[in-house]
Design a protein around this motif. Structure first.
Motif, PDB file in Angstrom:
ATOM      1  N   MET A   1      78.396-116.082 -44.617  1.00 22.58           N
ATOM      2  CA  MET A   1      77.356-115.945 -43.610  1.00 22.58           C
ATOM      3  C   MET A   1      77.990-115.449 -42.311  1.00 22.58           C
ATOM      4  SD  MET A   1      74.781-118.851 -42.056  1.00 22.58           S
ATOM      5  CE  MET A   1      73.618-118.778 -43.406  1.00 22.58           C
ATOM      6  N   ASP A   2      77.259-114.587 -41.648  1.00 19.23           N
ATOM      7  CA  ASP A   2      77.717-114.130 -40.339  1.00 19.23           C
ATOM      8  C   ASP A   2      77.368-115.201 -39.311  1.00 19.23           C
ATOM      9  OD1 ASP A   2      78.346-112.916 -37.974  1.00 19.23           O
ATOM     10  OD2 ASP A   2      77.204-111.090 -38.357  1.00 19.23           O
ATOM     11  N   ILE A   3      78.372-115.935 -38.870  1.00 19.34           N
ATOM     12  CA  ILE A   3      78.162-117.026 -37.914  1.00 19.34           C
ATOM     13  C   ILE A   3      78.458-116.580 -36.477  1.00 19.34           C
ATOM     14  CG2 ILE A   3      78.447-118.875 -39.594  1.00 19.34           C
ATOM     15  CD1 ILE A   3      81.383-119.134 -38.629  1.00 19.34           C
ATOM     16  N   GLU A   4      78.608-115.270 -36.292  1.00 21.46           N
ATOM     17  CA  GLU A   4      78.779-114.630 -34.983  1.00 21.46           C
ATOM     18  C   GLU A   4      80.150-114.856 -34.357  1.00 21.46           C
ATOM     19  OE1 GLU A   4      75.433-115.687 -32.556  1.00 21.46           O
ATOM     20  OE2 GLU A   4      74.021-114.657 -33.878  1.00 21.46           O
ATOM     21  N   VAL A   5      80.974-115.681 -34.944  1.00 21.53           N
ATOM     22  CA  VAL A   5      82.375-115.860 -34.546  1.00 21.53           C
ATOM     23  C   VAL A   5      83.192-115.823 -35.823  1.00 21.53           C
ATOM     24  CG1 VAL A   5      81.891-117.190 -32.440  1.00 21.53           C
ATOM     25  CG2 VAL A   5      82.200-118.391 -34.626  1.00 21.53           C
ATOM     26  N   PRO A   6      84.484-115.507 -35.740  1.00 22.43           N
ATOM     27  CA  PRO A   6      85.285-115.471 -36.973  1.00 22.43           C
ATOM     28  C   PRO A   6      85.433-116.833 -37.658  1.00 22.43           C
ATOM     29  CG  PRO A   6      86.363-114.249 -35.206  1.00 22.43           C
ATOM     30  CD  PRO A   6      85.223-114.988 -34.587  1.00 22.43           C
ATOM     31  N   LEU A   7      85.604-117.877 -36.857  1.00 23.78           N
ATOM     32  CA  LEU A   7      85.913-119.206 -37.400  1.00 23.78           C
ATOM     33  C   LEU A   7      85.290-120.257 -36.506  1.00 23.78           C
ATOM     34  CD1 LEU A   7      87.984-120.581 -39.563  1.00 23.78           C
ATOM     35  CD2 LEU A   7      89.379-120.956 -37.535  1.00 23.78           C
ATOM     36  N   LYS A   8      84.677-121.264 -37.118  1.00 25.76           N
ATOM     37  CA  LYS A   8      84.094-122.363 -36.357  1.00 25.76           C
ATOM     38  C   LYS A   8      84.726-123.668 -36.833  1.00 25.76           C
ATOM     39  CE  LYS A   8      79.626-122.336 -36.039  1.00 25.76           C
ATOM     40  NZ  LYS A   8      78.199-122.493 -36.402  1.00 25.76           N
ATOM     41  N   GLU A   9      85.292-124.430 -35.910  1.00 19.86           N
ATOM     42  CA  GLU A   9      85.845-125.740 -36.262  1.00 19.86           C
ATOM     43  C   GLU A   9      84.707-126.743 -36.296  1.00 19.86           C
ATOM     44  OE1 GLU A   9      88.636-129.060 -34.223  1.00 19.86           O
ATOM     45  OE2 GLU A   9      89.470-127.022 -34.229  1.00 19.86           O
ATOM     46  N   LEU A  10      84.588-127.467 -37.411  1.00 18.63           N
ATOM     47  CA  LEU A  10      83.514-128.441 -37.579  1.00 18.63           C
ATOM     48  C   LEU A  10      83.941-129.856 -37.199  1.00 18.63           C
ATOM     49  CD1 LEU A  10      81.935-127.187 -40.918  1.00 18.63           C
ATOM     50  CD2 LEU A  10      81.367-126.550 -38.564  1.00 18.63           C
ATOM     51  N   GLY A  11      85.234-130.040 -36.919  1.00 15.90           N
ATOM     52  CA  GLY A  11      85.699-131.343 -36.468  1.00 15.90           C
ATOM     53  C   GLY A  11      86.679-131.986 -37.425  1.00 15.90           C
ATOM     54  N   GLU A  12      87.090-133.200 -37.057  1.00 16.56           N
ATOM     55  CA  GLU A  12      88.022-133.977 -37.872  1.00 16.56           C
ATOM     56  C   GLU A  12      87.244-134.860 -38.838  1.00 16.56           C
ATOM     57  OE1 GLU A  12      91.061-136.039 -35.728  1.00 16.56           O
ATOM     58  OE2 GLU A  12      91.393-134.364 -34.359  1.00 16.56           O
ATOM     59  N   TYR A  13      87.733-134.918 -40.068  1.00 15.70           N
ATOM     60  CA  TYR A  13      87.111-135.734 -41.112  1.00 15.70           C
ATOM     61  C   TYR A  13      88.197-136.421 -41.920  1.00 15.70           C
ATOM     62  CZ  TYR A  13      82.538-133.751 -40.158  1.00 15.70           C
ATOM     63  OH  TYR A  13      81.358-133.411 -39.550  1.00 15.70           O
ATOM     64  N   ASP A  14      87.826-137.536 -42.530  1.00 15.13           N
ATOM     65  CA  ASP A  14      88.756-138.254 -43.398  1.00 15.13           C
ATOM     66  C   ASP A  14      88.805-137.542 -44.748  1.00 15.13           C
ATOM     67  OD1 ASP A  14      90.324-139.989 -44.833  1.00 15.13           O
ATOM     68  OD2 ASP A  14      88.862-141.627 -44.860  1.00 15.13           O
ATOM     69  N   ILE A  15      89.869-136.777 -44.947  1.00 13.61           N
ATOM     70  CA  ILE A  15      90.020-136.038 -46.197  1.00 13.61           C
ATOM     71  C   ILE A  15      90.930-136.769 -47.178  1.00 13.61           C
ATOM     72  CG2 ILE A  15      89.687-133.847 -44.975  1.00 13.61           C
ATOM     73  CD1 ILE A  15      92.792-133.394 -45.621  1.00 13.61           C
ATOM     74  N   ALA A  16      91.444-137.941 -46.796  1.00 10.92           N
ATOM     75  CA  ALA A  16      92.464-138.622 -47.595  1.00 10.92           C
ATOM     76  C   ALA A  16      92.053-138.841 -49.056  1.00 10.92           C
ATOM     77  CB  ALA A  16      92.876-139.939 -46.932  1.00 10.92           C
ATOM     78  N   PRO A  17      90.852-139.358 -49.353  1.00  8.05           N
ATOM     79  CA  PRO A  17      90.505-139.558 -50.769  1.00  8.05           C
ATOM     80  C   PRO A  17      90.489-138.249 -51.566  1.00  8.05           C
ATOM     81  CG  PRO A  17      89.044-140.832 -49.356  1.00  8.05           C
ATOM     82  CD  PRO A  17      89.832-139.919 -48.456  1.00  8.05           C
ATOM     83  N   LEU A  18      89.912-137.199 -50.988  1.00  9.28           N
ATOM     84  CA  LEU A  18      89.870-135.911 -51.682  1.00  9.28           C
ATOM     85  C   LEU A  18      91.275-135.343 -51.832  1.00  9.28           C
ATOM     86  CD1 LEU A  18      88.337-133.544 -52.939  1.00  9.28           C
ATOM     87  CD2 LEU A  18      88.002-132.632 -50.614  1.00  9.28           C
ATOM     88  N   ARG A  19      92.066-135.434 -50.789  1.00  8.81           N
ATOM     89  CA  ARG A  19      93.438-134.913 -50.833  1.00  8.81           C
ATOM     90  C   ARG A  19      94.246-135.619 -51.929  1.00  8.81           C
ATOM     91  NH1 ARG A  19      98.699-135.174 -48.359  1.00  8.81           N
ATOM     92  NH2 ARG A  19      99.328-133.080 -47.730  1.00  8.81           N
ATOM     93  N   GLU A  20      94.121-136.936 -51.996  1.00  9.80           N
ATOM     94  CA  GLU A  20      94.847-137.709 -53.015  1.00  9.80           C
ATOM     95  C   GLU A  20      94.410-137.306 -54.420  1.00  9.80           C
ATOM     96  OE1 GLU A  20      95.234-142.368 -54.402  1.00  9.80           O
ATOM     97  OE2 GLU A  20      94.866-141.931 -52.292  1.00  9.80           O
ATOM     98  N   ALA A  21      93.103-137.102 -54.606  1.00 11.40           N
ATOM     99  CA  ALA A  21      92.591-136.701 -55.920  1.00 11.40           C
ATOM    100  C   ALA A  21      93.109-135.322 -56.312  1.00 11.40           C
ATOM    101  CB  ALA A  21      91.065-136.727 -55.921  1.00 11.40           C
ATOM    102  N   ILE A  22      93.115-134.387 -55.368  1.00 10.42           N
ATOM    103  CA  ILE A  22      93.585-133.026 -55.673  1.00 10.42           C
ATOM    104  C   ILE A  22      95.079-133.025 -55.961  1.00 10.42           C
ATOM    105  CG2 ILE A  22      93.970-130.727 -54.681  1.00 10.42           C
ATOM    106  CD1 ILE A  22      91.231-131.073 -53.251  1.00 10.42           C
ATOM    107  N   LEU A  23      95.849-133.732 -55.149  1.00 13.83           N
ATOM    108  CA  LEU A  23      97.298-133.751 -55.359  1.00 13.83           C
ATOM    109  C   LEU A  23      97.685-134.499 -56.628  1.00 13.83           C
ATOM    110  CD1 LEU A  23      98.613-134.213 -51.703  1.00 13.83           C
ATOM    111  CD2 LEU A  23      98.374-132.110 -53.054  1.00 13.83           C
TER     112      LEU A  23
END
Length: 195
Positions: A1-23
Motif C-alpha cells: 500500500m502507498d502509505i505516502e512515506v517509505p517506512l512507518k514505525e508502528l512502535g515497540e511490541y513484545d515480540i519475545a514469544p514469536l521470536r522464541e518460536a521462530i528461533l
C-alpha cells in the motif's frame, strides 16, 4: 500500500514469544515451502515458513489458505498480529499473507515494487526477529535500519530491496492486512484474522 512515506514505525511490541518460536524451528521447516522462491525471482535467496498465503488469483475474490507454518507459529503470531491491527488499522479486514522470511548471509532481495493488486490495498507489516548491523533495507533509494522489538509498515509501492552482508541470517516476520472495504476473500483468512 502507498502509505505516502517509505517506512512507518508502528512502535515497540513484545515480540519475545514469536521470536522464541521462530528461533526454535527445525532447520528443514525453512526449506518446506518454496513457492515464493520459485514464483518470484527477487525472493530466490530467501526461505520462508508460511502461515497464511494467497497467490492473489481472482482478486478481489481470492482464496486464502493455512499453510504448514500455521501449526508451528500461529499460537504466538496471531496475538501479536491482532494487537497490531487493533492498534493501527480498521477492524474487520483480512490477513492474506503471514510468514517468517529468512535472508541468508550474503543474500540479496533485488530492487522491486510489489505489483499485484493485493499489495496496493494491503498494509505490509514487518516485525524484525533477527538482524545485524550489515543488513541494508532500502526503500526508494534510502537505507533504513529496522530494530528488533519495533514493528514497521513499509510502502511496498516504492522500490525496495534488502542486502544481508552480515554473518548471520536476517529474519523478519511479515504479514499483509487488507482493510474490510478492499476485499471479498474466501477461505480461512477471516477466521484466522478474527481468532
Amino acid at each position: 500500500m502507498d502509505i505516502e512515506v517509505p517506512l512507518k514505525e508502528l512502535g515497540e511490541y513484545d515480540i519475545a514469544p514469536l521470536r522464541e518460536a521462530i528461533l526454535g524451528l527445525d532447520e528443514p521447516v525453512w526449506k518446506d515451502n518454496t513457492y515464493r522462491q520459485q514464483e518470484y525471482d527477487v525472493h530466490r535467496q530467501t526461505e520462508s515458513v508460511v502461515l497464511i498465503f494467497t497467490d492473489g488469483a481472482g482478486w478481489p475474490e481470492i482464496e486464502v489458505t493455512r499453510e504448514r507454518g500455521w501449526e508451528l507459529l500461529a499460537d504466538t503470531a496471531l496475538p501479536l498480529m491482532q494487537k497490531l491491527i487493533e492498534d493501527h488499522y480498521p477492524p474487520g479486514g483480512t490477513i492474506i499473507r503471514a510468514m517468517a522470511a529468512r535472508l541468508a548471509p550474503g543474500g540479496i532481495i533485488k530492487p522491486h515494487r510489489d505489483k499485484h493488486p493485493s499489495f496496493h490495498y494491503g498494509h505490509r507489516i514487518h516485525i524484525p526477529i533477527v538482524s545485524n548491523p550489515r543488513v541494508r533495507f532500502t526503500i526508494d533509494g534510502r537505507p533504513y535500519r529496522m530494530e528488533i522489538g519495533k514493528v514497521y509498515e513499509i510502502n511496498n509501492q516504492m522500490q525496495h530491496s534488502v542486502m544481508n552482508k552480515g554473518q548471520e541470517g536476517r529474519i523478519n516476520f511479515i504479514f499483509d492486512y487488507v482493510p474490510p472495504q478492499h476485499i471479498g476473500a474466501s477461505g480461512l483468512a477471516d477466521e484466522a484474522a478474527s481468532r
